[in-house]
Motif scaffolding. Structure first.
Motif, PDB file in Angstrom:
ATOM      1  N   GLN A   1      48.974  47.128 -10.265  1.00  0.00           N
ATOM      2  CA  GLN A   1      50.288  47.220 -10.868  1.00  0.00           C
ATOM      3  C   GLN A   1      51.135  45.997 -10.564  1.00  0.00           C
ATOM      4  N   GLN A   2      50.795  45.277  -9.542  1.00  0.00           N
ATOM      5  CA  GLN A   2      51.568  44.113  -9.169  1.00  0.00           C
ATOM      6  C   GLN A   2      51.444  42.994 -10.207  1.00  0.00           C
ATOM      7  N   GLN A   3      50.398  43.055 -11.041  1.00  0.00           N
ATOM      8  CA  GLN A   3      50.237  42.078 -12.104  1.00  0.00           C
ATOM      9  C   GLN A   3      51.290  42.345 -13.183  1.00  0.00           C
ATOM     10  N   GLN A   4      51.785  41.304 -13.793  1.00  0.00           N
ATOM     11  CA  GLN A   4      52.804  41.447 -14.821  1.00  0.00           C
ATOM     12  C   GLN A   4      52.191  41.920 -16.137  1.00  0.00           C
ATOM     13  N   ALA A   5      52.910  42.810 -16.808  1.00  0.00           N
ATOM     14  CA  ALA A   5      52.473  43.318 -18.103  1.00  0.00           C
ATOM     15  C   ALA A   5      53.291  42.655 -19.202  1.00  0.00           C
ATOM     16  N   ASP A   6      52.718  42.620 -20.393  1.00  0.00           N
ATOM     17  CA  ASP A   6      53.388  42.072 -21.568  1.00  0.00           C
ATOM     18  C   ASP A   6      54.643  42.901 -21.853  1.00  0.00           C
ATOM     19  N   PRO A   7      55.802  42.259 -21.968  1.00  0.00           N
ATOM     20  CA  PRO A   7      57.044  43.013 -22.223  1.00  0.00           C
ATOM     21  C   PRO A   7      56.981  43.868 -23.501  1.00  0.00           C
ATOM     22  N   ALA A   8      56.329  43.367 -24.547  1.00  0.00           N
ATOM     23  CA  ALA A   8      56.210  44.149 -25.784  1.00  0.00           C
ATOM     24  C   ALA A   8      55.352  45.387 -25.557  1.00  0.00           C
TER      25      ALA A   8
ATOM     26  N   GLN B   1      56.261  53.513 -12.721  1.00  0.00           N
ATOM     27  CA  GLN B   1      55.085  52.801 -12.241  1.00  0.00           C
ATOM     28  C   GLN B   1      53.865  52.990 -13.155  1.00  0.00           C
ATOM     29  N   THR B   2      53.973  53.912 -14.113  1.00  0.00           N
ATOM     30  CA  THR B   2      52.870  54.130 -15.052  1.00  0.00           C
ATOM     31  C   THR B   2      52.984  53.224 -16.276  1.00  0.00           C
ATOM     32  N   VAL B   3      54.197  52.897 -16.674  1.00  0.00           N
ATOM     33  CA  VAL B   3      54.403  52.021 -17.836  1.00  0.00           C
ATOM     34  C   VAL B   3      53.583  50.736 -17.722  1.00  0.00           C
ATOM     35  N   PRO B   4      53.646  50.000 -16.599  1.00  0.00           N
ATOM     36  CA  PRO B   4      52.863  48.761 -16.516  1.00  0.00           C
ATOM     37  C   PRO B   4      51.348  48.989 -16.589  1.00  0.00           C
TER      38      PRO B   4
ATOM     39  N   PHE C   1      46.491  48.424 -22.682  1.00  0.00           N
ATOM     40  CA  PHE C   1      46.570  48.540 -24.136  1.00  0.00           C
ATOM     41  C   PHE C   1      47.520  47.470 -24.658  1.00  0.00           C
ATOM     42  N   SER C   2      47.232  46.982 -25.842  1.00  0.00           N
ATOM     43  CA  SER C   2      48.160  46.044 -26.478  1.00  0.00           C
ATOM     44  C   SER C   2      49.339  46.843 -27.032  1.00  0.00           C
ATOM     45  N   ALA C   3      50.401  46.131 -27.389  1.00  0.00           N
ATOM     46  CA  ALA C   3      51.564  46.791 -27.981  1.00  0.00           C
ATOM     47  C   ALA C   3      51.155  47.521 -29.257  1.00  0.00           C
TER      48      ALA C   3
END
Length: 184
Positions: free
Chosen positions: A27-34, A120-123, A129-131
């Motif tokens: 989870q510490q990795q950044q996820a795409d904002p979209a 914490q589940t959103v990321p 999954f892609s947007a």
């Protein structure tokens, strides 16, 4: 006896924490904002907050049986206990169990637990999954079949948890007996 109930509670909490550790590290990795925005939209379409609250209620309701089964297995499979010792330990466990169950249930009923899980589940979804994929999943949950799936999910999860608890309870006794024999 407090030691037995405490060890059962500790085992439950430890297993939850250990199973969550790899996901938390990822989870510490950044996820795409979209993708994160799409995941939030997905959770809204799923009424995920209510689903999580239902799961917490199911866990809370099954907590007493699960903790009792673990403590009973530990007591009944202790080769150092005579039949009288087992009877006394079981009675003591029954007296102390409500307090331990109540403490665990208060943790599970804390409204902020659902917020923490959602945040914490959103990321996790956004990384996996892609947007566009998340939007497609959201579209499914907005169909009649998707909506039915969502309404049945807490029941299905509850029944699945009961099955899992029964299976685990049947295996805890022999495992505890083996551990106790190894300690001799």
């Amino acid at each position: 006896m407090k030691k037995i109930v405490a060890s059962v509670v500790t085992a439950l909490v430890t297993s939850l924490a250990l199973s969550a550790a790899p996901a938390f590290a990822q989870q510490q990795q950044q996820a795409d904002p979209a993708a994160s925005a799409a995941a939030k939209e997905l959770f809204d379409s799923m009424n995920y907050r209510s689903v999580l609250q239902g799961m917490m209620q199911q866990m809370s309701q099954g907590m007493a049986a699960s903790m009792r089964a673990g403590a009973e297995a530990s007591i009944n499979n202790n080769p150092k206990f005579s039949a009288d010792d087992k009877q006394k330990a079981l009675a003591k466990m029954e007296a102390e169990l409500p307090k331990a169950v109540s403490a665990m249930q208060s943790v599970l009923s804390d409204p902020t637990i659902v917020d923490d899980i959602l945040n914490q589940t959103v990321p996790i979804y956004a990384r996996n999954f892609s947007a566009d994929e998340l939007r497609q999943i959201t579209a499914f949950y907005r169909t009649p079949v998707g909506a039915k799936m969502l309404t049945k999910m807490p029941q299905l999860m509850g029944e699945g948890m009961q099955v899992g608890q029964q299976i685990v309870a049947r295996r805890v006794g022999p495992m505890m007996q083996k551990l106790q024999q190894e300690q001799k």
